[in-house]
Motif scaffolding. Sequence first.
Motif, PDB file in Angstrom:
ATOM      1  N   PHE A   1      35.163 -87.505 102.925  1.00  0.00           N
ATOM      2  CA  PHE A   1      35.968 -86.215 103.275  1.00  0.00           C
ATOM      3  C   PHE A   1      34.982 -85.055 103.431  1.00  0.00           C
ATOM      4  O   PHE A   1      33.735 -85.134 103.137  1.00  0.00           O
ATOM      5  N   ALA A   2      35.570 -83.907 103.888  1.00  0.00           N
ATOM      6  CA  ALA A   2      35.045 -82.783 104.006  1.00  0.00           C
ATOM      7  C   ALA A   2      34.486 -81.951 102.779  1.00  0.00           C
ATOM      8  O   ALA A   2      33.460 -81.396 102.779  1.00  0.00           O
ATOM      9  N   ASP A   3      35.188 -82.367 101.680  1.00  0.00           N
ATOM     10  CA  ASP A   3      34.453 -81.987 100.375  1.00  0.00           C
ATOM     11  C   ASP A   3      33.337 -82.945  99.833  1.00  0.00           C
ATOM     12  O   ASP A   3      32.759 -82.551  98.671  1.00  0.00           O
ATOM     13  N   ALA A   4      32.930 -83.856 100.528  1.00  0.00           N
ATOM     14  CA  ALA A   4      31.837 -84.776 100.239  1.00  0.00           C
ATOM     15  C   ALA A   4      32.127 -85.911  99.519  1.00  0.00           C
ATOM     16  O   ALA A   4      31.357 -86.826  99.116  1.00  0.00           O
ATOM     17  N   SER A   5      33.464 -85.653  98.883  1.00  0.00           N
ATOM     18  CA  SER A   5      33.694 -86.862  98.176  1.00  0.00           C
ATOM     19  C   SER A   5      34.027 -88.244  99.282  1.00  0.00           C
ATOM     20  O   SER A   5      34.165 -87.968 100.163  1.00  0.00           O
ATOM     21  N   GLU A   6      34.346 -89.306  98.662  1.00  0.00           N
ATOM     22  CA  GLU A   6      34.344 -90.789  99.447  1.00  0.00           C
ATOM     23  C   GLU A   6      35.447 -91.600  99.101  1.00  0.00           C
ATOM     24  O   GLU A   6      35.391 -91.831  97.677  1.00  0.00           O
ATOM     25  N   ALA A   7      36.148 -92.091  99.931  1.00  0.00           N
ATOM     26  CA  ALA A   7      37.027 -93.275  99.607  1.00  0.00           C
ATOM     27  C   ALA A   7      36.354 -94.317 100.024  1.00  0.00           C
ATOM     28  O   ALA A   7      35.899 -94.510 101.125  1.00  0.00           O
ATOM     29  N   LYS A   8      36.527 -95.553  99.324  1.00  0.00           N
ATOM     30  CA  LYS A   8      35.846 -96.598  99.638  1.00  0.00           C
ATOM     31  C   LYS A   8      36.568 -97.554 100.932  1.00  0.00           C
ATOM     32  O   LYS A   8      35.840 -98.342 101.278  1.00  0.00           O
ATOM     33  N   ASN A   9      37.806 -97.221 101.318  1.00  0.00           N
ATOM     34  CA  ASN A   9      38.395 -97.831 102.391  1.00  0.00           C
ATOM     35  C   ASN A   9      39.296 -96.881 102.896  1.00  0.00           C
ATOM     36  O   ASN A   9      39.889 -95.780 102.388  1.00  0.00           O
ATOM     37  N   ARG A  10      40.123 -97.390 104.004  1.00  0.00           N
ATOM     38  CA  ARG A  10      41.155 -96.624 104.663  1.00  0.00           C
ATOM     39  C   ARG A  10      42.526 -96.733 104.235  1.00  0.00           C
ATOM     40  O   ARG A  10      43.465 -96.394 104.603  1.00  0.00           O
ATOM     41  N   PHE A  11      42.713 -97.609 103.227  1.00  0.00           N
ATOM     42  CA  PHE A  11      43.950 -97.871 102.519  1.00  0.00           C
ATOM     43  C   PHE A  11      44.577 -96.859 101.618  1.00  0.00           C
ATOM     44  O   PHE A  11      43.756 -96.578 100.833  1.00  0.00           O
ATOM     45  N   VAL A  12      45.860 -96.435 101.756  1.00  0.00           N
ATOM     46  CA  VAL A  12      46.273 -95.329 100.867  1.00  0.00           C
ATOM     47  C   VAL A  12      47.736 -95.927 100.387  1.00  0.00           C
ATOM     48  O   VAL A  12      48.500 -96.295 101.003  1.00  0.00           O
ATOM     49  N   LYS A  13      47.691 -96.119  99.049  1.00  0.00           N
ATOM     50  CA  LYS A  13      49.015 -96.315  98.289  1.00  0.00           C
ATOM     51  C   LYS A  13      49.688 -94.933  98.251  1.00  0.00           C
ATOM     52  O   LYS A  13      49.282 -94.173  97.830  1.00  0.00           O
ATOM     53  N   GLY A  14      50.700 -94.754  99.264  1.00  0.00           N
ATOM     54  CA  GLY A  14      51.376 -93.504  99.409  1.00  0.00           C
ATOM     55  C   GLY A  14      52.266 -93.266  98.402  1.00  0.00           C
ATOM     56  O   GLY A  14      52.414 -93.871  97.335  1.00  0.00           O
ATOM     57  N   SER A  15      52.593 -91.897  98.128  1.00  0.00           N
ATOM     58  CA  SER A  15      53.543 -91.378  97.360  1.00  0.00           C
ATOM     59  C   SER A  15      55.082 -91.999  97.061  1.00  0.00           C
ATOM     60  O   SER A  15      55.599 -92.175  98.254  1.00  0.00           O
ATOM     61  N   CYS A  16      55.611 -92.512  96.140  1.00  0.00           N
ATOM     62  CA  CYS A  16      56.920 -92.689  95.722  1.00  0.00           C
ATOM     63  C   CYS A  16      57.110 -92.670  94.327  1.00  0.00           C
ATOM     64  O   CYS A  16      56.309 -92.661  93.432  1.00  0.00           O
ATOM     65  N   GLN A  17      58.380 -91.921  94.123  1.00  0.00           N
ATOM     66  CA  GLN A  17      58.694 -91.769  92.809  1.00  0.00           C
ATOM     67  C   GLN A  17      58.594 -92.889  91.893  1.00  0.00           C
ATOM     68  O   GLN A  17      59.487 -93.936  92.248  1.00  0.00           O
TER      69      GLN A  17
END
Length: 365
Positions: free
Chosen positions: A14-30
Motif C-alpha cells: 500500500f501507499a503507506d508502505a505496509s503490505e498485505a500477503k494476498n489480494r483476498f479481503v474478508k469484507g465488513s459484516c456486523q
Amino acid sequence: MSVATSSLSSPIKFADASEAKNRFVKGSCQEGLANPLNDPTHQLDQLYRCWSEGGSGVIISGTVWINRSDNTPQGDLVLDDESDMVAYRRLAKAGQVNNSQSWLQLGYYCISPESSINDLGSESLMAIIQEFVQASRRAELAGFSGVQIAAHGGHFLGASLNEEVNQRSDMWGGDGGRRASLVIAILTEIRKAVQPNFLVSLTLDVAAFASDDEGESTQHFVSLLNQHLASIQLIGKMTLESLAEQFTETAMIGSVDACVFQEDTHLPFTTPFDLIAFDRHCVLMPDLPKQMLANPQFKWPSSWPSDTATSKASSQLSSWYQCQMYLLAMGKKIHPRAGEFILGLRVALLRWRSERAQRRLFGSR
C-alpha cells in the motif's frame, strides 16, 4: 496494478508502505458478538482467528461505532474513552495470527443519518471529526493494522456525500466539493494523528463520484483521496471506466459480485480492483482464500446462498449470517443449508448452554 494482471495470491504494498500477503479481503459484516458494554469478547476473538487462519490477506471488522448512546445496537462494538482496550488488543492479535492485516471499520452512529447531517450544527460536526480521530488513535494503540472509514450508503458520512440528502447551505453542503469536505477533513486529521505506516481506508458508493460539472468535482475529489488514503473500497458496480485509472496512489477494493468471472468458476479474470472483498462468503467458508488458491477450478457450492442469490429481507439475512458467525465463534460447524427458524433454534440452545455453564462456573443461580 489490478487483479486483472496479478494473481489473487500475490502480495500488495500500500501507499503507506505496509503490505498485505494476498489480494483476498474478508469484507465488513456486523458480527453481533460484543458484550453488553460493547467491547470485544473471546468469541469474537475466535471468529477473527478463524478468518486469519483461513488465509485472508486483509480482515475488515463490522462497523465499530465511534460514539456511544442508549440506541447503540446490542452486540455492536463501540470504540471510545469507555472501551476496554485490553479486549481490543486481544482482538487485534487474533486477526493477525496468520500474518493477516486487521482493520477496524469506523462509523458514526445515529438513528437517522439523513436527518442528522442536516440538523447538526457546525460545532457538532467538528466534534465528530475529532471522535473519528480519537477512535483511529485508539485502534492504532490497540495494534490494528489500520482503519476503514464508513462513508457508504446507510452511514452518516454517506448521507453527507449524497446530493439529494445533504441540503446544508454552509461549508459542509452545496456542490460536490463542499459535500465532500467533512470526509476529507476526517481523513486529513486522522492522517496527522497516526503513524505513517498505519493504514487509512474508506468505503464509498460508486454513485458518490457522479458529477454534473463535466467531471471536475469528481477529479478534485479523487485527487484529495489519493493524498490521504492507502486504499478505498467501492460499493456497487463500476460504471465509470476512467475512475479506476484516476486512483494512481490508492489501492482499490471491490466486491466479488462486481467482478467478471470465468465461465463455471468463481475466479475473477478481469476487474479494475487491486483487492477483492468476499464479505459474507467468508462467513460460510472461512478458509475460502486457501481453497481458491489451492484449486483454480474451485466452485461455490450451488446449494449454498451467496451475497446476491437470496430473496430474504436485509434484516433477516443479517440475522441468519450472525447466527452462522456465532456458531463459528463457538467452534461449531456452520449450517449453510439451514433455514432461519431451525438455525435460530440451534443458536438459542447453544447460547443457553453456554450461559448455564458460565453461571455454574461463577456459582450464580
